[in-house]
Design an enzyme around this catalytic site. Structure first.
Site, PDB file in Angstrom:
ATOM      1  CD  GLU A 135     -34.281   0.239  14.400  1.00 39.83           C
ATOM      2  OE1 GLU A 135     -34.009   0.979  15.356  1.00 39.83           O
ATOM      3  OE2 GLU A 135     -33.882  -0.927  14.311  1.00 39.83           O
ATOM      4  CD  GLU A 183     -30.832  -2.608  11.415  1.00 40.23           C
ATOM      5  OE1 GLU A 183     -30.685  -2.657  12.657  1.00 40.23           O
ATOM      6  OE2 GLU A 183     -30.820  -1.551  10.768  1.00 40.23           O
TER       7      GLU A 183
HETATM    8  C1  FCB Z   1     -30.646  -0.791  15.199  1.00 38.66           C
HETATM    9  C2  FCB Z   1     -30.067   0.187  14.190  1.00 38.66           C
HETATM   10  C3  FCB Z   1     -28.737  -0.248  13.620  1.00 38.66           C
HETATM   11  C4  FCB Z   1     -27.848  -0.905  14.658  1.00 38.66           C
HETATM   12  C5  FCB Z   1     -28.599  -1.934  15.467  1.00 38.66           C
HETATM   13  C6  FCB Z   1     -27.766  -2.648  16.510  1.00 38.66           C
HETATM   14  O1  FCB Z   1     -31.595  -0.166  15.996  1.00 38.66           O
HETATM   15  O2  FCB Z   1     -30.965   0.364  13.126  1.00 38.66           O
HETATM   16  O3  FCB Z   1     -28.144   0.849  13.009  1.00 38.66           O
HETATM   17  O4  FCB Z   1     -27.221   0.024  15.438  1.00 38.66           O
HETATM   18  O5  FCB Z   1     -29.718  -1.335  16.080  1.00 38.66           O
END
Ligand code: FCB
Length: 493
Positions: free
Chosen positions: A175, A370
């Site tokens: 990110e 994620e």
């Molecule tokens: C994302 C991050 C990760 C975590 C999630 C909830 O943006 O990459 O580390 O904190 O959010």
């Protein structure tokens, strides 16, 4: 649309053979042991120890103590039957000041982790940078300074040589948009800067770092190991009349600003000059490096954002300020479900993001690196954590992923955030995202109901029919997409 459920069992949604089921964590969020084995200080050590920056003054000093307990964590992954584990390497364990001599003890730790994973048949998926820049590099200008990108390439080369092709997939950056935006523009993450020109410079140098690292990893490991990047996408939706332009602008400045350079080698047309790096920063060859062909693209998806016209000094219910966008506010439509982060629950947003990526990069293998939700988890008197909300969230989003695959998207894997509760950045330990509940007093890990649900999905490579998903009482409430359809006030972009 071809809704082929595969095995005849009513409602069972099968994933393609070989689909990779994993869980994600990151170094600063789980490792602890911040003073051990020669680790140097990172910007998150500094930030979390600065009063007022993290909820409750929490820090990652101990976190889940995974640095010492990685064998315990490997046991959890085995219990779940995971196919892959996505972790990140703390740069300051490898090069304590971000440059120069390599700290062997740091490398040894990750070597042990990777071989432990391999020993269990779990594919190690390594992220080289998940936000914990060595503090010494920040002191020299951090991501706003071009040299940081060169240092990152050197570090990536060290990693690739040391961990070699034992790592199954390399992710350069996690990110980068959050690193530039929250780190240098709005200041809610380390290093906590609030300067538009620093953020614009950081954007470019993160992209350059990615490109240089792809080159370095490939040079160290010719043709062997897939290399990619993880980008977060948030569909921006206009709520109410007149906000379409703002939604498109946000999409350009917060989604496409990384996506287009990585996939197409240019910054998005729709972004304002103040957000883009000035021409003087862009050297010949930079954009070609940033857009080197990838082996896969990682997507982090949590929620969409709704925006509407409004006055940040006179907010209405559901509104919150949107720094840098005058006359526009964030809006959380009260009728839509949300998690305890305040993040909207909208699986269709994941479907939309996957379709967007498939259009932008046809046939490129995609991984959801994620996805997950925070909930008010607690251990009940019987010693159980019945996180029905998380099961429902996962079921909804896995269904969206399955629909995207069914509609032709080349999605090759899914990683839940997170394996276990951990240090949730500026929210500290107040927000729990794990499949395992962590008692931070004793470091005991306890599987939540969602762990059983996810394990079943991973083992069977299928999503059970929704009536048997264990979501329990909350599964009878309207589904997020039903709730969304019921909303007439909210437009979609
Ligand atoms: C994302 C991050 C990760 C975590 C999630 C909830 O943006 O990459 O580390 O904190 O959010």
């Amino acid at each position: 649309m071809n809704r082929n459920h595969g095995d005849g069992a009513p409602g069972v949604r099968r994933f393609p053979p070989g689909f990779l089921w994993g869980a994600s964590t990151s170094a600063y969020q789980v490792e602890g042991a911040v003073h051990e084995d020669g680790r140097g200080r990172s910007i998150w050590d500094t930030f979390s120890h600065t009063p007022g920056k993290v909820h409750g003054g929490d820090t990652g000093d101990i976190a889940c103590d995974s640095y010492h307990r990685h064998h315990v964590d490997l046991g959890l992954m085995g219990e779940l039957g995971l196919g892959a584990y996505r972790f990140s390497v703390a740069w300051s364990r490898i090069q304590p000041t971000g440059r120069g001599p390599v700290n062997q003890r740091g490398l040894d730790h990750y070597r042990a982790l990777v071989s432990g994973l391999r020993g269990q048949g779990i594919v190690p998926v390594a992220t080289a940078y998940h936000w914990d820049l060595p503090q010494a590099l920040e002191d020299d200008g951090g991501w706003a300074h071009r040299d940081t990108a060169e240092r990152f390439a050197e570090y990536a080369d060290v990693l690739a040589r040391a961990l070699g092709d034992e790592v199954g997939m390399w992710i350069t950056l996690n990110e980068p948009q959050q690193a530039a935006n929250q780190g240098y523009r709005v200041g809610t993450h380390a290093p906590g800067k609030t300067d538009l020109s620093l953020a614009a410079a950081a954007t470019h140098h993160l992209l350059l770092a990615h490109g240089l690292a792809v080159e370095a990893i490939r040079a160290a490991l010719p043709g062997n190991v897939p290399v990619g990047i993880t980008i977060d996408l948030h569909p921006f939706r206009a709520a109410g009349d007149g906000a379409e332009h703002a939604a498109a602008l946000l999409d350009a400045e917060q989604n496409r600003i990384f996506l287009e350079p990585v996939l197409h080698g240019s910054y998005p047309d729709g972004a304002r000059a103040q957000v883009l790096p000035p021409d003087g920063l862009i050297e010949p060859g930079d954009m070609a490096l940033a857009s080197a062909p990838l082996d896969f693209l990682g997507l982090n998806y949590y929620c969409p954002h709704y925006v509407r016209l409004g006055d940040p000094d006179d907010l209405r219910v559901g509104e919150s300020p949107l720094t840098g966008y005058p006359g526009v506010v964030n809006y959380v439509p009260p009728e839509l479900p949300r998690t305890n982060m305040g993040w909207l629950i909208e699986p269709d947003g994941l479907y939309d993001a996957l379709r967007t990526l498939d259009r932008e990069a046809p046939r490129l293998p995609l991984y959801i690196t994620e996805n997950g939700c925070a909930a008010d988890d607690y251990v009940d008197p019987e010693g159980r954590v019945n996180d029905f909300e998380r099961v429902e969230y996962l079921e909804g989003h896995l269904d969206a992923a399955w629909r995207a695959i069914d509609d032709g998207v080349n999605l090759a894997g899914y990683f839940v955030w997170s394996l276990m509760d951990n240090f949730e950045w500026a929210r500290g330990y107040q927000r729990r995202f794990g499949l395992y509940f962590v008692d931070f007093g004793t470091q005991r890990r306890l599987p939540k109901r969602s762990a059983a649900f996810y394990s079943e999905v991973a083992r069977t490579n299928a999503l059970p029919s929704s009536s048997s998903n264990g979501a329990g009482p909350s599964s009878s409430s309207p589904s997020p997409s039903e709730a969304r359809k019921a909303s007439t006030t909210v437009g979609s972009n």
